[in-house]
Scaffold this active site. Structure first.
Site, PDB file in Angstrom:
ATOM      1  N   LYS A 174     -22.876  10.266  26.326  1.00  0.00           N
ATOM      2  CA  LYS A 174     -23.456  11.199  27.311  1.00  0.00           C
ATOM      3  C   LYS A 174     -22.396  12.067  27.986  1.00  0.00           C
ATOM      4  O   LYS A 174     -22.675  12.689  28.998  1.00  0.00           O
ATOM      5  CB  LYS A 174     -24.219  10.413  28.386  1.00  0.00           C
ATOM      6  CG  LYS A 174     -25.463   9.713  27.882  1.00  0.00           C
ATOM      7  CD  LYS A 174     -26.150   8.982  29.041  1.00  0.00           C
ATOM      8  CE  LYS A 174     -27.009   7.829  28.546  1.00  0.00           C
ATOM      9  NZ  LYS A 174     -27.182   6.780  29.548  1.00  0.00           N
ATOM     10  N   ARG A 224     -18.062  -9.620  11.510  1.00  0.00           N
ATOM     11  CA  ARG A 224     -16.984 -10.563  11.256  1.00  0.00           C
ATOM     12  C   ARG A 224     -15.914 -10.522  12.354  1.00  0.00           C
ATOM     13  O   ARG A 224     -15.586 -11.542  12.958  1.00  0.00           O
ATOM     14  CB  ARG A 224     -16.358 -10.178   9.918  1.00  0.00           C
ATOM     15  CG  ARG A 224     -15.292 -11.033   9.354  1.00  0.00           C
ATOM     16  CD  ARG A 224     -14.791 -10.326   8.090  1.00  0.00           C
ATOM     17  NE  ARG A 224     -15.912  -9.805   7.307  1.00  0.00           N
ATOM     18  CZ  ARG A 224     -16.598 -10.544   6.436  1.00  0.00           C
ATOM     19  NH1 ARG A 224     -16.250 -11.787   6.209  1.00  0.00           N
ATOM     20  NH2 ARG A 224     -17.611 -10.005   5.795  1.00  0.00           N
ATOM     21  N   THR A 225     -15.387  -9.345  12.619  1.00  0.00           N
ATOM     22  CA  THR A 225     -14.300  -9.221  13.592  1.00  0.00           C
ATOM     23  C   THR A 225     -14.799  -9.518  15.011  1.00  0.00           C
ATOM     24  O   THR A 225     -14.116 -10.195  15.786  1.00  0.00           O
ATOM     25  CB  THR A 225     -13.702  -7.800  13.519  1.00  0.00           C
ATOM     26  OG1 THR A 225     -13.265  -7.556  12.177  1.00  0.00           O
ATOM     27  CG2 THR A 225     -12.522  -7.660  14.463  1.00  0.00           C
ATOM     28  N   HIS A 231      -5.377  -2.113  12.686  1.00  0.00           N
ATOM     29  CA  HIS A 231      -6.214  -3.305  12.868  1.00  0.00           C
ATOM     30  C   HIS A 231      -5.241  -4.484  12.874  1.00  0.00           C
ATOM     31  O   HIS A 231      -5.222  -5.297  11.954  1.00  0.00           O
ATOM     32  CB  HIS A 231      -7.214  -3.405  11.711  1.00  0.00           C
ATOM     33  CG  HIS A 231      -8.252  -4.480  11.863  1.00  0.00           C
ATOM     34  ND1 HIS A 231      -8.473  -5.161  13.046  1.00  0.00           N
ATOM     35  CD2 HIS A 231      -9.130  -4.997  10.966  1.00  0.00           C
ATOM     36  CE1 HIS A 231      -9.434  -6.042  12.857  1.00  0.00           C
ATOM     37  NE2 HIS A 231      -9.841  -5.973  11.617  1.00  0.00           N
ATOM     38  N   ARG A 263     -13.168  -2.113  19.149  1.00  0.00           N
ATOM     39  CA  ARG A 263     -13.211  -1.372  17.888  1.00  0.00           C
ATOM     40  C   ARG A 263     -13.895  -0.042  18.152  1.00  0.00           C
ATOM     41  O   ARG A 263     -14.858   0.046  18.911  1.00  0.00           O
ATOM     42  CB  ARG A 263     -13.965  -2.139  16.807  1.00  0.00           C
ATOM     43  CG  ARG A 263     -14.209  -1.289  15.556  1.00  0.00           C
ATOM     44  CD  ARG A 263     -14.671  -2.073  14.382  1.00  0.00           C
ATOM     45  NE  ARG A 263     -13.610  -2.898  13.862  1.00  0.00           N
ATOM     46  CZ  ARG A 263     -13.590  -3.406  12.626  1.00  0.00           C
ATOM     47  NH1 ARG A 263     -14.581  -3.165  11.789  1.00  0.00           N
ATOM     48  NH2 ARG A 263     -12.590  -4.155  12.216  1.00  0.00           N
TER      49      ARG A 263
END
Lengths: 338, 338, 338
Positions: free
Chosen positions: A86, A57-58, A135, A107
């Site tokens: 890594k 969605r975001t 957010h 995110r």
């Protein structure tokens, strides 16, 4: 707040005037988001969408918002295979990847990681969610929706009456929304949650200190009777000691059309940050609300486009050029307003 | 070398004049990569980015380079779910996918697979790394960076003095870079590695046969004292019999600011193909070098954009049209030069 | 059929006139798919490519088709991490995601799911495959290829002679193709399969009821002797009780150049929905057919671009504007016709 070139990491960066600036720009994005017009103001600009934690969605909302301004999107999703996994530092990742784009939406599962990345980035970074921390675009789109839903009624965010339901202790969205609401005047909040999932005390105290009215409750019906907005959130089963206890609360906070009709004032707006659970024993908002015109949950996600377009236009400093770069849309757009 | 319509599979395709042609075109890409101007020369062209092995850095770099020329990117990442995994031949995959794009950038874990794919492709293929075999755009961006870093000093790649550190036996990037350096004149190379990880003898012999000076060593300090470039690479622990042996060598090849100050000539340039390991016991280049203006590792990745833009423009034969299709950039670009 | 704003979910939506309308539009897409011209008719439009089941070929084909019309693509692939997997209803997913794009191409492993999604979508949805149910663009591109291959011979789909080989019981593509062929006149079908993998009786009966001739067989050679098209499909080993039984049939349905030469009429066209298996014991079409000019399998995938471009132009109602928004292509396109 100086938007041009800034990172958007936390709603604590925003004063009331900044919020209103974002909303004014978002209003101007409506013809583009609704496909009445097309703008190419960010023609040639590249969004680096770095989703080290999945979020359809975001991610799609940020990407589409950037496309709607005329820009291109280069996406990275997942984490396990990345150089970070890594042993590469966030500093190195940020230095490298920020060389490939003009703005980054990121995110990451770890709280604080987006700010750490931003500190090394050579382009503005917009936080698309860093663990349980922030957010900001979600909080902004929630408040923008509240404002838009009430606008037709001659009311604003000042003197808003809102009930928040569910897990108020761990819910990132309600915390952020409370902080934004605190910037306005005389808000009345009814916070409805199980006792063990109450809103953190410091958020409540801050609201009260600014002159807002906060009432806490653990029952639904009375709480939703005299509000403009019911903001429902997911009640997460795993927060409870036993399933029986969870079931007990779930019954109390589950909203459906008959409860709405019996207890809410006419035109009380229903919101939810989504996703809402559709499984029989986990619903917060029943499907029989889908035909209720006051169910604003999909207008929230639609407004997310407007708010994210506004943030991009602000940090890339093209607000004044959006309309000049625009033309009418010529393809089929008939279904959109459904 | 005829670039238009050619595959770019191996640095062995390049003569010195070809390298210089790529670099001249890359120089002309700078205003576009730095977002001072926007070109749309590849408007409507599609890059098929086929990454059958994950690589955020290389994938995003190729994609952004193509976007910066005005083209679109269709990406495929991963391998397990692909038709190849279900028994489809590389021939079929290449015939099909090359019908959907105008040029392909491909990475694949199996040595030789990109050349096999290219043989069946109907559009030019650029090798983005095929196992331990080739990664020509990396070698070109390394050499381009060397040239650019030395340019301000009135020096070129001819008569370059360079030290290469680390695992020189298995490191694909140092092999390719040595082959490219061999095309120039009177290069002095100091190859610094554990005895068991020395540069393959045939590469050393080829360099010597062309009149270059090659010295091999297994200690850091003396090796980096009289060079223009220190090119560090990852020392992979799994190459050694015991961890103790690995630790022994790691200490010897780890560069930090105090060693740099004590042993290097002023303005010695530090390079690394990245990612560098940030974990305490595995570092090749310490974080205290991050403020050293001669640390060129992020200029390397930035230059990767220029080199990849040049390769695309050359194989798609639009070099002479890039500037004519360009306009100034109008959005915020203030942070980039940081 | 009214295309503008419609979902494309099943070939049962199509009458003969609708198929011919799609093909006429597809014909007009050829200069754009072949990169002789560039159109920007969908400039600013966004395709939401929702691939809840992996499919490199179909996903890239839809995406490239949309890019070739000037639009942008926002992709979602995979399923496990999606909100659906967390309990979100397809209704909610559709309401949200359809707010971010102008048209959606969707693949999903569950039969009927794309139609369920479409019912809630605010923009047209094109079915890119829902389990064993429907994949209408594949059937259309197959029929379009048949028409195109026969065109040079003064013949059409009416009175077509076609042999279909392999697993005709479970093969989605042959079912759909039979339904489309049923819309035309006097088709002669030879259906060649193991007894236990015969074409479903209701499809055969429907074809016969419309006056088409259907012969069923379980041997290859005689079946392919008097046809215009041999349409081969994968014979899936797991359908048989024992491996020995599978091997028995595989030998019978495997086509190679010597069988083709011995049994087929000159210029018999060979088709396959791909991927074809390249593993020694699982081949349907041998590699020695690759140089046979009548092997149309890669023209099929090329035609997929044309058909998908046509579907997008029809549902977004821009068919009449495609040429007006076009310019010549200036980059290298020399390899494509190979």
């Amino acid at each position: 707040m100086q938007f041009a070139g800034s990172h958007i990491l936390s709603i604590s960066q925003f004063e009331r005037a900044d919020v209103e600036r974002v909303f004014a720009v978002a209003d101007n994005m409506e013809p583009y988001a609704r496909r009445r017009r097309r703008t190419r103001v960010l023609d040639g600009a590249i969004l680096g969408a770095m989703f080290f934690e999945p979020s359809t969605r975001t991610r799609v909302s940020f990407g589409s918002a950037f496309n709607l301004l005329g820009g291109e999107v280069r996406e990275t999703t997942g984490f396990e295979q990345s150089a970070i996994a890594k042993g590469e530092s966030l500093y190195d990742t940020a230095r490298v990847l920020s060389g490939y784009s003009d703005v980054i939406a990121m995110r990451h599962p770890v709280s604080g990681s987006v700010a750490e990345f931003a500190a090394a980035s050579r382009v503005p970074v917009i936080n698309g969610g860093d663990g349980s921390n922030e957010h900001p675009s979600q909080a902004l789109l929630d408040l923008y929706t509240i404002k838009a839903e009430l606008a037709g009624r001659g009311r604003g965010v000042d003197r808003l009456r809102i009930a928040m339901l569910g897990d108020l202790r761990y819910g990132r969205t309600v915390h952020s929304l409370c902080k934004l609401l605190g910037l306005f005047e005389q808000v009345q909040l009814v916070l409805v949650s199980p006792t063990e999932l109450r809103m953190p005390a410091e958020i409540v105290e801050t609201l009260k200190a600014r002159g807002h009215e906060v009432v806490e409750s653990d029952t639904l019906e009375a709480s939703i009777s005299h509000v403009d907005i019911v903001y429902s959130t997911r009640l997460q089963e795993e927060r409870f000691t036993t399933r029986e206890e969870a079931d007990l609360y779930r019954g109390r906070f589950r909203l459906n059309q008959s409860i709405y009709t019996a207890h809410c004032e006419p035109n009380t707006v229903i919101m939810h940050p989504l996703p809402r659970d559709s499984r029989e024993n986990a619903r917060e908002l029943d499907d029989d609300l889908n035909d209720n015109p006051n169910l604003a949950i999909f207008r929230q996600t639609d407004n997310g486009l407007l708010v994210r377009m506004a943030l991009f236009a602000l940090v890339l400093d093209v607000v004044d050029q959006v309309d000049a770069c625009s033309t009418p849309v010529t393809w089929y757009t008939g279904r959109r307003e459904l």
